[in-house]
Design an enzyme around this catalytic site. Structure first.
Site, PDB file in Angstrom:
ATOM      1  N   ASP A  67      -0.486  -0.898  -4.673  1.00  0.00           N
ATOM      2  CA  ASP A  67      -1.665  -0.435  -5.042  1.00  0.00           C
ATOM      3  C   ASP A  67      -1.719   1.007  -5.738  1.00  0.00           C
ATOM      4  OD1 ASP A  67      -1.385   1.135  -2.710  1.00  0.00           O
ATOM      5  OD2 ASP A  67      -3.594   0.981  -2.162  1.00  0.00           O
ATOM      6  N   ASN A  68      -0.727   1.710  -5.573  1.00  0.00           N
ATOM      7  CA  ASN A  68      -0.515   2.984  -6.262  1.00  0.00           C
ATOM      8  C   ASN A  68       0.833   3.262  -5.889  1.00  0.00           C
ATOM      9  OD1 ASN A  68      -2.592   3.967  -3.770  1.00  0.00           O
ATOM     10  ND2 ASN A  68      -0.386   4.867  -3.628  1.00  0.00           N
TER      11      ASN A  68
ATOM     12  N   HIS B 177     -11.273  -2.451   1.965  1.00  0.00           N
ATOM     13  CA  HIS B 177     -11.531  -1.226   1.343  1.00  0.00           C
ATOM     14  C   HIS B 177     -12.615  -1.052   0.391  1.00  0.00           C
ATOM     15  CE1 HIS B 177      -9.402   3.191   0.452  1.00  0.00           C
ATOM     16  NE2 HIS B 177     -10.578   3.170   1.066  1.00  0.00           N
TER      17      HIS B 177
ATOM     18  N   HIS C 299       1.720   2.136   4.180  1.00  0.00           N
ATOM     19  CA  HIS C 299       0.815   3.130   4.135  1.00  0.00           C
ATOM     20  C   HIS C 299       1.112   3.766   5.756  1.00  0.00           C
ATOM     21  CE1 HIS C 299      -3.009   5.162   4.500  1.00  0.00           C
ATOM     22  NE2 HIS C 299      -3.203   5.234   3.055  1.00  0.00           N
TER      23      HIS C 299
ATOM     24  N   ASP D 276       0.877  -1.234   0.086  1.00  0.00           N
ATOM     25  CA  ASP D 276      -0.047  -0.098  -0.046  1.00  0.00           C
ATOM     26  C   ASP D 276       0.897   1.060  -0.204  1.00  0.00           C
ATOM     27  OD1 ASP D 276      -2.035   1.600   0.074  1.00  0.00           O
ATOM     28  OD2 ASP D 276      -2.970   0.752   2.032  1.00  0.00           O
ATOM     29  N   ASP D 277       0.859   1.973  -0.988  1.00  0.00           N
ATOM     30  CA  ASP D 277       1.538   3.250  -1.288  1.00  0.00           C
ATOM     31  C   ASP D 277       3.158   3.237  -1.089  1.00  0.00           C
ATOM     32  OD1 ASP D 277      -1.024   4.326  -0.898  1.00  0.00           O
ATOM     33  OD2 ASP D 277      -0.519   5.722   0.925  1.00  0.00           O
TER      34      ASP D 277
ATOM     35  N   CYS E  38      -5.749   4.310  -3.259  1.00  0.00           N
ATOM     36  CA  CYS E  38      -6.050   2.873  -3.015  1.00  0.00           C
ATOM     37  C   CYS E  38      -7.423   2.237  -3.362  1.00  0.00           C
ATOM     38  CB  CYS E  38      -6.055   2.833  -1.391  1.00  0.00           C
ATOM     39  SG  CYS E  38      -5.071   3.531  -0.671  1.00  0.00           S
TER      40      CYS E  38
END
Ligand code: CA
Length: 465
Positions: A288-289, A134, A230, A36-37, A76
């Site tokens: 995810d990004n 999410h 994250h 995540d991130d 996300c």
């Protein structure tokens, strides 16, 4: 003669039974490990120097590293909605992070869409999500209602990592924004008491799940959705102590968080090896990004961050291993997408996709083996509906307007010699510019407006409806 025929029948039916059970066994498992991130340059296989990721690197070294691996959105929620359906999330109005509101039965992945888990269930897969969901907090969106057989994690978009900070029993106790980071971990539908650093808890659950499927001789899909790295930046001494040389406190904590994920990946790969499943399991790693402004991540030479349609927002660390089936240690240069994961696994089964909801991704295996030449995608598209922002990729060209197209007309870049998106070619390559803009508009006309309120802005929704 009679005896011989009988023997023949016996032998052939034995062979048939063998082949049958073998082909059944051969349905490959799928493990998707999503961070995540995480920044594009924060893995060893993309050149990271200060954070060793030897286990994550195994996936790239024993498989394929995607040089230009994209997600379908730079934050996300929408990115995950794209991955989980294999479709551009704008097709069903998932244009933003959904509000965290258990009473809202619109804020989440529309139930009309089929998830990866729902599709694989038709091929008798057991499906698990471990980590961050999410995709909505209302009961209708619960993972167990969306094709998953097992859930261990949390429903909202982020979480605290220290167990003593998980003090709320569930989302009904949330009184203000971000308190949802403090709910207790859920196993299926029941809260559980945890006593370990969250990343380690998730790795433990993943190993338990793999071992159980192996014991049951059951093919499976595991979506291991770590919320690390994250924010909040939280790590334990065990991992922090690995980085005595990183002076910047935030980067040091970030490094420790990534290192904990890397340990987890190592344990997952070890479990596969022990159970002799590593040949028959596709393992995918991606973020995810892109790296965010607030977590000390590093996108290397790429322009922009999480939230941007420049490369730094949407190009992510991305690798895939399938031992014996795809090459080892190969760098694949053509653009691929997180949307391709679903199409790739579905192609390994006999399951038919709902004709009303065709996939946007493609099966990557023939491209990786060399059986298919050409490029998986003639075009890749992005859109940020709230900001009227757009991007399209075709060949080496990318057209992008990161904010408000009216004020900031799209810029044209050639990524083959300008991956940092610095030299706008708009006036040099009018034809390409027009073609890409037209293609994007055509695609955009098929997309839907937002169907639920964004995180923290339920008022917008109330007013509109
Ligand atoms: Ca993210």
């Amino acid at each position: 003669m009679y005896k011989l025929t009988f023997l023949f029948l016996l032998v052939s039916s034995f062979i048939f039974a063998q082949t049958n059970s073998k082909s059944d066994q051969k349905k490959p498992n799928l493990i998707v490990i999503m961070t995540d991130d995480m920044g594009w340059a924060d893995v060893g296989f993309n050149g990271c120097k200060d954070i060793p990721t030897p286990n994550i690197d195994v996936i790239a070294n024993e498989g394929v590293r995607f040089e230009e691996g994209y997600v379908s959105f730079p934050v996300c929620g929408p990115s995950r909605a794209g991955f989980l359906t294999g479709r551009y999330q704008d097709r069903f109005g998932f244009t933003t992070n959904p509000s965290i509101n258990p009473k809202n039965s619109k804020s989440g992945l529309p139930v009309e869409e089929e998830t990866l888990a729902q599709v694989l269930r038709k091929a008798d897969y057991n499906n698990a999500i471990i980590g961050k969901w999410h995709m909505g907090t209302n009961a209708v969106f619960h993972p167990l209602e969306r094709g998953f057989d097992y859930f261990y994690g949390f429903l909202s978009g982020g979480h605290n990592y220290y167990p003593d900070q998980l003090t709320l029993n569930d989302l009904s106790e949330v009184k203000e924004k971000w308190q949802w980071y403090r709910t207790k971990i859920i196993e299926n539908r029941t809260k559980v008491e945890t006593d370990d650093y969250l990343t380690d808890e998730l790795s433990d659950a993943a190993v338990r799940y793999i071992n159980k499927q192996a014991e049951n001789n059951q093919h499976f899909m595991l979506y291991l959705a770590y919320n690390a790295p994250h924010t909040p930046l939280q790590a334990t001494e065990k991992y922090l102590s690995r980085f005595p040389n990183i002076k910047d406190k935030r980067r040091k904590t970030y490094a420790a968080m990534v290192s904990a994920v890397d340990d987890g990946v190592g344990r997952v790969l070890e479990a596969l090896r022990e159970k002799e499943l590593d040949e028959n399991t596709i393992v995918v790693f991606l973020s995810d990004n892109g790296g965010a402004h607030n977590n000390a991540s590093d996108n290397g030479p790429l322009r922009g961050l999480k939230g941007d349609l420049f490369e730094g927002g949407i190009r992510v660390p991305f690798a895939m291993r399938w031992k014996g089936m795809i090459p080892e240690g190969k760098s694949y240069e053509k653009p691929v997408s997180s949307l391709d994961i679903m199409a790739t696994i579905v192609a390994q089964t006999e399951v038919k996709i709902n004709a009303d909801r065709p996939l946007d991704g493609v099966n990557l295996i023939p491209f990786l083996t060399g059986e298919a030449d050409g490029t998986p995608h003639d075009y890749l598209f992005w859109r940020k509906w709230e900001q009227n922002a757009m991007a399209i990729r075709s060949g080496n060209h990318k057209l992008v307007s990161n904010r408000q197209q009216v004020k900031n007309p799209p810029e044209l870049y050639d990524l083959s010699n300008d991956m940092a998106e610095t030299k706008n070619l708009k006036s040099d390559e009018e034809k390409v510019y027009k073609r890409l803009l037209n293609e994007w508009k055509k695609w955009d006309s098929e997309m839907k407006d937002r169907v639920f309120p964004t995180l923290g802005q339920d008022k917008w929704w109330t007013k509109k409806n």
